[in-house]
Design an enzyme around this catalytic site. Structure first.
Site, mmCIF file in Angstrom:
data_model
loop_
_atom_site.group_PDB
_atom_site.id
_atom_site.type_symbol
_atom_site.label_atom_id
_atom_site.label_comp_id
_atom_site.label_asym_id
_atom_site.label_seq_id
_atom_site.Cartn_x
_atom_site.Cartn_y
_atom_site.Cartn_z
ATOM 1 N N TYR A 3 40.937 -12.748 -66.947
ATOM 2 C CA TYR A 3 39.905 -13.479 -66.215
ATOM 3 C C TYR A 3 39.661 -12.796 -64.877
ATOM 4 O O TYR A 3 40.602 -12.486 -64.143
ATOM 5 C CB TYR A 3 40.371 -14.921 -65.987
ATOM 6 C CG TYR A 3 39.407 -15.787 -65.204
ATOM 7 C CD1 TYR A 3 38.215 -16.235 -65.773
ATOM 8 C CD2 TYR A 3 39.704 -16.184 -63.899
ATOM 9 C CE1 TYR A 3 37.348 -17.049 -65.065
ATOM 10 C CE2 TYR A 3 38.846 -16.995 -63.185
ATOM 11 C CZ TYR A 3 37.661 -17.430 -63.774
ATOM 12 O OH TYR A 3 36.798 -18.227 -63.067
ATOM 13 N N ASP A 28 42.886 -6.033 -61.054
ATOM 14 C CA ASP A 28 42.546 -7.330 -60.473
ATOM 15 C C ASP A 28 43.865 -7.998 -60.085
ATOM 16 O O ASP A 28 44.568 -8.565 -60.918
ATOM 17 C CB ASP A 28 41.774 -8.177 -61.479
ATOM 18 C CG ASP A 28 41.352 -9.530 -60.916
ATOM 19 O OD1 ASP A 28 41.836 -9.886 -59.808
ATOM 20 O OD2 ASP A 28 40.561 -10.220 -61.562
ATOM 21 N N LYS A 60 43.989 -15.325 -53.075
ATOM 22 C CA LYS A 60 45.111 -16.262 -53.104
ATOM 23 C C LYS A 60 46.094 -16.060 -51.956
ATOM 24 O O LYS A 60 45.890 -16.562 -50.863
ATOM 25 C CB LYS A 60 45.803 -16.215 -54.470
ATOM 26 C CG LYS A 60 44.887 -16.680 -55.618
ATOM 27 C CD LYS A 60 45.630 -16.786 -56.924
ATOM 28 C CE LYS A 60 44.726 -17.136 -58.087
ATOM 29 N NZ LYS A 60 44.226 -18.499 -58.093
#
Length: 465
Positions: free
Chosen positions: A182, A277, A305
């Site tokens: 994702y 990623d 994050k």
């Protein structure tokens, strides 16, 4: 065989509904089988019922709705350290950690004090500030691939900038991603994307035009041959190979190091860029991310994050010659009103100061191993099929005989069992990700006592599943 990604992905069945009976306000239900008190969720039920009339599905992000695990979500009131409390005053040992950022533990006192001091100067400038320089230097110093960085407001935004950049730099349109990885909810990435898409059992998303995904090819994770086939069939046309260097959006899947090494070699041979990623793995599996953990350096890295210390943030960075293409240094346009927000920069700076101290990641991995080994042993004690793994402060397990090496193998896990397991753990005070397609997160605030208690509760639950 080569797999061209179109706007259809594997349909993943969600967990069977498992809705427990909730107790009355302010009381705990007694588990007849064991005598253990279990939580009731009266206020959470009331607030969530109202939320469903106000927001789609009652949430601001789909996985929070508990669709794949049954029942309704609990509504949080506050968090601190390794713990969360809901509006019914139930206390949880939290292994979600706001989906990764809370690596120090929730509401770290030093981070809060620094953010409060910055807030007195203003909440947003919309202009350059020295805090951006400070966090940028910390990121560049820590992450092997990053010589220059651009801050954004989310991981999705970082990935949107990244894909435009790799296409601009290579003057090629096609990209390769991996089934179950994702990279945010931009149109070109919502193809066999795992995470929330898989959790909801959606093959992709309505509203994504075919033209947006025609240049996105999907390979199989940990299968180097599938990458090679696509590159060979599209010679001099692939701009980049993009992957999660540890998959956290199909559960938790570690790469074979040879797989990462092979992709690095293939991209160099074909003139394509390699993109990690690291929105999830960055500063989570090691201080320099998965690229430091495995010793493989990509050309571009996306982050988020942890570098925001719990505030909204994202970033993408890489080699200077590539990054200088980004506006205003170059012609590749990307912008953001709140990018480089002083509050997020401050939280990130204070978080990274603590993470740079010796022994932090060794301790995170020790605790993650302790938890995974304990859960796996308890499950096997009661003859449940299970496998689990960890890297730094990130971990996961599946109710299936392993190992799990890719998304298709992850889909074979027992979703019904996971749904029941999740609810029963929740009722006993352990907050796990409400999807078998999400990784778990350890923090510096979790104690051995927390982990031992979690394993003891898991043993009780697994004995009843």
């Amino acid at each position: 065989t080569m797999k061209l990604a179109v706007a259809t992905a594997f349909l993943v069945g969600s967990a069977a509904a498992f809705a427990p009976a909730f107790g009355t306000r302010g009381t705990s239900a007694l588990n007849v089988a064991t005598g253990t008190e279990t939580y009731s969720f009266t206020k959470s039920e009331e607030i969530f019922a109202e939320a469903k009339e106000l927001m789609p599905g009652g949430v601001s992000s789909p996985v929070r709705a508990f669709k794949s695990v049954g029942g309704n979500p609990v509504v949080f009131d506050r968090v601190k350290g390794a713990y969360a409390w809901d509006v019914d005053e139930n206390k949880y040992i939290d292994y979600v950690g706001t989906w990764g950022p809370a690596i120090l533990g929730h509401a770290d006192d030093d981070v809060l004090d620094a953010v409060k001091a910055t807030m007195d100067k203003g909440t947003s400038f919309g202009a350059p500030c020295p805090l951006e320089n400070e966090l940028a230097k910390a990121v560049i110093d820590a992450v092997p691939s990053v010589e220059m960085v651009r801050f954004t407001n989310s991981g999705t935004e970082a990935c949107m900038g990244m894909i435009r950049l790799v296409r601009a730099f290579t003057d090629r349109e096609k990209v390769i991603k991996f089934e179950g990885c994702y990279h945010g909810h931009a149109d070109s990435f919502l193809v066999q994307a795992g995470s929330g898409v898989a959790t909801l059992g959606l093959p992709d998303s309505p509203g994504v035009p075919k033209s947006a995904t025609q240049a996105t090819y999907c390979a199989e994770y940990n299968n180097l041959e599938s990458v090679k086939e696509i590159l060979e069939a599209n010679k001099d046309e692939i701009a980049a190979v993009i992957l999660e260097p540890v998959v956290g959006n199909s559960g938790f899947i570690k790469p074979d190091k040879e797989f990462l090494e092979g992709i690095r070699k293939l991209t160099e041979e074909h003139g394509a860029l390699l993109v990690f990623d690291e929105v999830m793995t960055g500063f989570r599996v090691s201080y320099g991310g998965a690229q430091q953990y495995f010793g493989i350096t990509p050309d571009i890295t996306t982050m988020g994050k942890v570098i925001g210390g719990g505030l909204p943030v994202g970033a993408y960075g890489g080699r200077k010659d590539i990054m200088e293409l980004v506006a205003p240094a170059g012609p590749m346009y990307q912008a953001g009103t709140l990018s480089g927000n002083p509050l997020a920069m401050t939280a990130g700076i204070e978080t990274m100061k603590k993470l740079s101290e010796p022994g932090v990641y060794e301790e995170l991995e020790r605790k993650a191993k302790m938890l995974v080994d304990g859960i796996v042993a308890a499950a096997k004690k009661y003859d449940h099929a299970i496998c689990g793994d960890y890297a730094g402060g990130m971990f996961g397990w599946y109710f299936v005989d392993g190992p799990v090496k890719n998304f298709q193998e992850a889909t074979k896990a027992d979703a019904d069992k996971f749904g029941k397991w999740h609810r029963m753990m929740l009722e006993r005070g352990v907050y796990l990700a409400p999807s078998m397609y999400e990784a778990g997160f350890m923090s510096m605030s979790h104690t051995d006592e927390d982990i031992e208690k979690t394993i003891a509760i898991a043993d009780e639950v697994l004995s009843q599943l």
